[in-house]
Design a protein around this motif. Structure first.
Motif, short mmCIF file in Angstrom:
data_model
loop_
_atom_site.label_atom_id
_atom_site.label_comp_id
_atom_site.label_asym_id
_atom_site.label_seq_id
_atom_site.Cartn_x
_atom_site.Cartn_y
_atom_site.Cartn_z
N GLU A 15 0.99 -1.16 -0.16
CA GLU A 15 -0.02 -0.08 0.01
C GLU A 15 0.76 1.22 -0.01
O GLU A 15 0.78 2.07 -0.51
N ARG A 18 2.05 1.89 -3.20
CA ARG A 18 0.91 2.59 -4.17
C ARG A 18 0.82 4.13 -3.62
O ARG A 18 0.55 5.19 -4.69
N MET A 19 0.96 4.27 -2.51
CA MET A 19 0.63 6.02 -2.08
C MET A 19 2.08 6.50 -2.32
O MET A 19 1.91 7.71 -2.85
N GLU A 22 1.41 7.66 -6.00
CA GLU A 22 0.41 8.70 -6.08
C GLU A 22 0.87 9.88 -5.88
O GLU A 22 0.88 10.85 -6.49
N ARG A 330 -4.77 10.39 8.29
CA ARG A 330 -4.39 8.99 8.32
C ARG A 330 -4.37 8.41 9.77
O ARG A 330 -4.81 7.14 9.96
N ALA A 335 -4.05 5.01 11.26
CA ALA A 335 -2.51 4.59 10.90
C ALA A 335 -1.66 4.85 12.17
O ALA A 335 -1.94 5.54 12.88
N THR A 336 -0.94 3.74 12.29
CA THR A 336 0.17 3.70 13.37
C THR A 336 1.18 4.69 12.92
O THR A 336 1.53 4.97 11.77
N ARG A 337 2.30 4.65 13.96
CA ARG A 337 3.27 5.50 13.63
C ARG A 337 4.06 4.78 12.42
O ARG A 337 4.71 5.34 11.75
N ASP A 339 3.00 2.66 10.42
CA ASP A 339 2.46 3.03 8.89
C ASP A 339 3.00 4.25 8.13
O ASP A 339 3.13 4.09 7.26
N ILE A 340 3.01 5.36 9.10
CA ILE A 340 3.15 6.53 8.34
C ILE A 340 4.80 6.76 8.16
O ILE A 340 5.08 6.95 7.25
N GLN A 343 5.38 4.49 5.02
CA GLN A 343 4.73 5.29 3.80
C GLN A 343 5.96 6.26 3.38
O GLN A 343 6.17 6.35 2.13
N ASN B 78 0.19 2.64 19.75
CA ASN B 78 -0.36 1.43 18.68
C ASN B 78 -1.68 1.06 18.99
O ASN B 78 -2.54 0.85 18.00
N ALA B 81 -4.07 3.55 18.14
CA ALA B 81 -4.42 3.56 16.59
C ALA B 81 -5.43 2.48 16.30
O ALA B 81 -6.16 2.69 15.52
N ARG B 105 -11.25 5.39 -2.91
CA ARG B 105 -9.62 5.26 -2.13
C ARG B 105 -9.87 5.83 -0.79
O ARG B 105 -9.49 5.29 0.33
N LEU B 109 -9.34 3.43 2.75
CA LEU B 109 -8.25 3.81 3.51
C LEU B 109 -8.22 3.15 4.82
O LEU B 109 -7.20 2.43 5.46
N ILE B 112 -7.17 -0.29 4.83
CA ILE B 112 -5.67 -0.36 4.60
C ILE B 112 -4.99 -0.82 5.70
O ILE B 112 -4.11 -1.75 6.03
N TYR B 113 -5.24 0.28 6.79
CA TYR B 113 -4.74 0.31 8.04
C TYR B 113 -5.22 -1.05 8.85
O TYR B 113 -4.70 -1.39 9.72
#
Lengths: 419, 228
Positions: A15, A18-19, A22, A330, A335-337, A339-340, A343, B78, B81, B105, B109, B112-113
């Motif tokens: 993902e 993909r981001m 983008e 996000r 979104a967790t730390r 995840d960011i 990303q 965590n 989140a 999208r 989102l 996705i997470y």
């Protein structure tokens, strides 16, 4: 790592990729400029490495200028790199025809001892047709063609008698034939070299080009005639020696060096006052040269990549501060730390990797253009390609981690409120 | 029925320089599943802080907060989140959609997470968009949608993970009255369908949609009333 955790990571990376795509697509110009930096760095290293590799691969065959098991004795080294100036060699005594004759008489091991010298800029004509200036006059003996790695194509070679009696006969290289005898059979014809007539007795086989240079642009005459008519005060001859076999190569070399030291009265303990040039040594010298170039290219590339890395860091920092709100959103939706972090890291790695691939492609193309110019088969230096791409990843992570970390530790409430 | 949300003696103190600001000064609150609650109060009353804490964006300075029996006040980043992701759906006054992503999208989102496989993700996202009546606009970006439509996308995004509670912070604040009414009708429907909804609003008529209204003042719940 548990299976679900691993699949989670895979999913996250997928993902993130993909981001990243983008994000890059949304900032085309900025992304292109950034990855251009990386591309140039990688291009310079891959380009130079490809060029050197193509030269290297052709060196094994190409630098075998002399036949196998042969070496050359001359006043000056074949290649000098840095440090030693020519002055060191200039004061050496010339290698004379008498020294050569004495060496040939006394040496037991060599199957051939041959002598040559050449000079350019002579006026070589047949009637109204003149050979180009790059056709040079070569003095030699019956062994010379063999040392050129070629054979008689038509007519006969220069003989020991021709040399002994300083006859005015000549064997032509194919370039000389092409230029002076486009429609005629040269055998038996008389050409003039600086106005002195020579009878063409033979034609050498064509050798073709190496490193973009013709190897057929010579006119061969007996060395004795050459020395009488065209010799200069500073003429120093080159002696080519062929050993009977690879096993006897070193022994032959030692014998020849020993005899020549005696002839030239070099006191024991002093170094030789002449150079012994072998294929192995040429390759080694060339290796030193390419080694230097490689190091230089590497240094330049490291600097370029460092600058490019700083560019990536800069862009990522801008990207993070532009997207504070996005990061807040996000985070709010889960979104967790990590995840960011992933990303933004993916984005940085992707940018530099994209630049890296561009650089590799341009570099391989550029390097092979050099190869094409020298008529050498193309190569792809796979090891350097991999090293280049690996370095790009390291740069992406190394310079991307700080901006990504800054993004990851943003507070969700503050960033959500950010406008 | 088990309680969904239980706050006991929750305080939240901000330190601005040397000054301490008591945004929340001891809040006790219990919310059961399928309640429809509106929260009112002047700005600076602490209602935003309360919503942030309920929404697990922030943690209390002291006191306890249990969400479906789990102690939120002890959770790390965590875990918070993860709660936000799976249990809570946010709807904001300014929609807070990602402008460069399509409606689909955007809705996708949170999944996705949540690590939902792609096929399932698309299916659920489309279902959520259908629920808010925007399935035919799913490939449009937010700037190609009207305000009301944007808020519907945001609601779809809040719904898509099937959360235990939907938190809506002045969801009609940036909308004209017609769109605002449409949105409120959507919230009413969602409540009908069994969702728990907590609204923040300034408007009395919006608050009337809810069954229960909390009035916040000076960091405390001043009034807790059931609507006719």
């Amino acid at each position: 790592m548990s299976k679900s955790k691993r699949s989670h990571l895979k999913n996250t990376v997928k993902e993130s990729l993909r981001m990243a795509l983008e994000a890059i697509r949304d900032n085309k110009l900025r992304s292109v400029l950034t990855l251009l930096g990386i591309a140039i760095g990688v291009f310079s290293v891959i380009g130079v490495m490809t060029a050197i590799r193509t030269l290297e691969t052709s060196i094994e065959s190409g630098l075998n200028v002399f036949g196998t098991n042969t070496f050359l004795i001359q006043k000056y080294p074949a290649v000098t790199i840095g440090g030693h100036s020519r002055r060191k060699y200039r004061n050496r005594r010339n290698i004379t025809y008498d020294q050569f004759k004495e060496l040939k008489r006394r040496a037991r091991l060599p199957i051939m001892v041959s002598v040559t010298d050449y000079s350019g800029g002579q006026t070589i004509k047949y009637r109204d047709k003149q050979a180009k200036k790059n056709v040079y006059l070569q003095g030699g003996d019956e062994g010379s063609l063999r040392t050129f790695n070629t054979f008689i194509g038509d007519g006969r070679n220069i003989t020991a008698h021709d040399v002994e009696f300083s006859r005015r006969v000549t064997v032509l290289g194919m370039d000389a034939v092409d230029q002076m005898f486009p429609f005629e059979d040269p055998l038996g014809k008389i050409i003039t070299i600086n106005g002195i007539g020579f009878t063409v007795v033979g034609i050498a086989e064509r050798k073709g080009k190496m490193f973009g240079q013709s190897q057929d642009n010579y006119v061969l005459i007996p060395i004795t005639t050459y020395l009488q008519r065209y010799g200069k005060r500073w003429t120093s001859l080159a002696i080519t020696v062929e050993a009977p076999s690879a096993e006897l190569y070193d022994k032959t070399r030692d014998e020849v060096i020993g005899i020549l030291r005696m002839i030239r009265k070099v006191p024991p303990g002093k170094e030789n006052d002449f150079e012994v040039v072998s294929n192995a040594q040429l390759i080694e010298t060339f290796g030193q040269f390419t080694g230097g170039v490689k190091l230089f290219a590497l240094a330049i590339s490291i600097i370029a990549l460092l600058v490019a890395g700083i560019g990536i860091m800069n862009i990522m920092l801008v990207s993070v501060s532009e997207r504070i709100k996005e990061i807040g959103i996000r985070k709010a939706i889960g979104a967790t730390r990590r995840d960011i972090l992933i990303q933004f890291l993916t984005e940085a790695v992707f940018l530099s990797e994209f630049g890296g691939i561009t650089g590799v492609i341009l570099g391989v193309l550029g390097g092979n253009l050099v190869a094409m110019a020298f008529n050498i088969p193309a190569v792809i230096p796979l090891d350097w390609v991999l090293i280049g791409l690996a370095v790009c990843s390291v740069i992406g992570v190394g310079f991307g981690i700080y901006p990504a970390y800054r993004a990851a530790k943003l507070d969700p409430i503050t960033s959500l409120r950010y406008e | 029925m088990n309680d969904l949300i239980t706050l006991k003696g929750v305080t939240r103190v901000y330190e601005v320089g040397t000054e301490k600001i008591h945004a929340l000064a001891g809040v006790d609150l219990t919310i059961r599943p399928n309640e429809y609650i509106s929260t009112m109060g002047p700005s600076g009353s602490g209602k935003s802080t309360l919503m942030n804490i309920i929404g697990c964006l922030d943690t209390p300075t002291s006191g306890t907060y249990e969400f479906e029996g789990e102690p939120v006040h002890k959770m790390d980043d965590n875990q918070l989140a993860s709660i936000r992701n799976r249990k809570i759906g946010f709807v904001f006054q300014t929609f807070n959609l990602l402008p460069k992503l399509t409606a689909l999208r955007n809705v996708e989102l949170p999944l996705i997470y949540a690590n939902v496989p792609r096929d399932e993700r698309l299916e659920q996202a489309e279902r959520a968009l259908r629920r808010v009546g925007l399935i035919d606009r799913m490939n449009h970006k937010p700037n190609e949608l009207s305000g009301g439509q944007r808020q519907r996308v945001a609601i779809a995004r809040a719904l898509v993970t099937n959360p235990s509670v939907i938190l809506a912070d002045e969801p009609t604040g940036n909308l004209d009255s017609k769109s605002g009414e449409d949105i409120m009708r959507l919230f009413d429907d969602l409540h009908e369908a069994g969702n728990t909804i907590i609204l923040v609003t300034h408007e009395e008529y919006i608050a009337k949609h809810a069954q229960r209204t909390l009035h916040i003042l000076d960091g405390k719940i001043n009034e807790d009333t059931l609507n006719g």
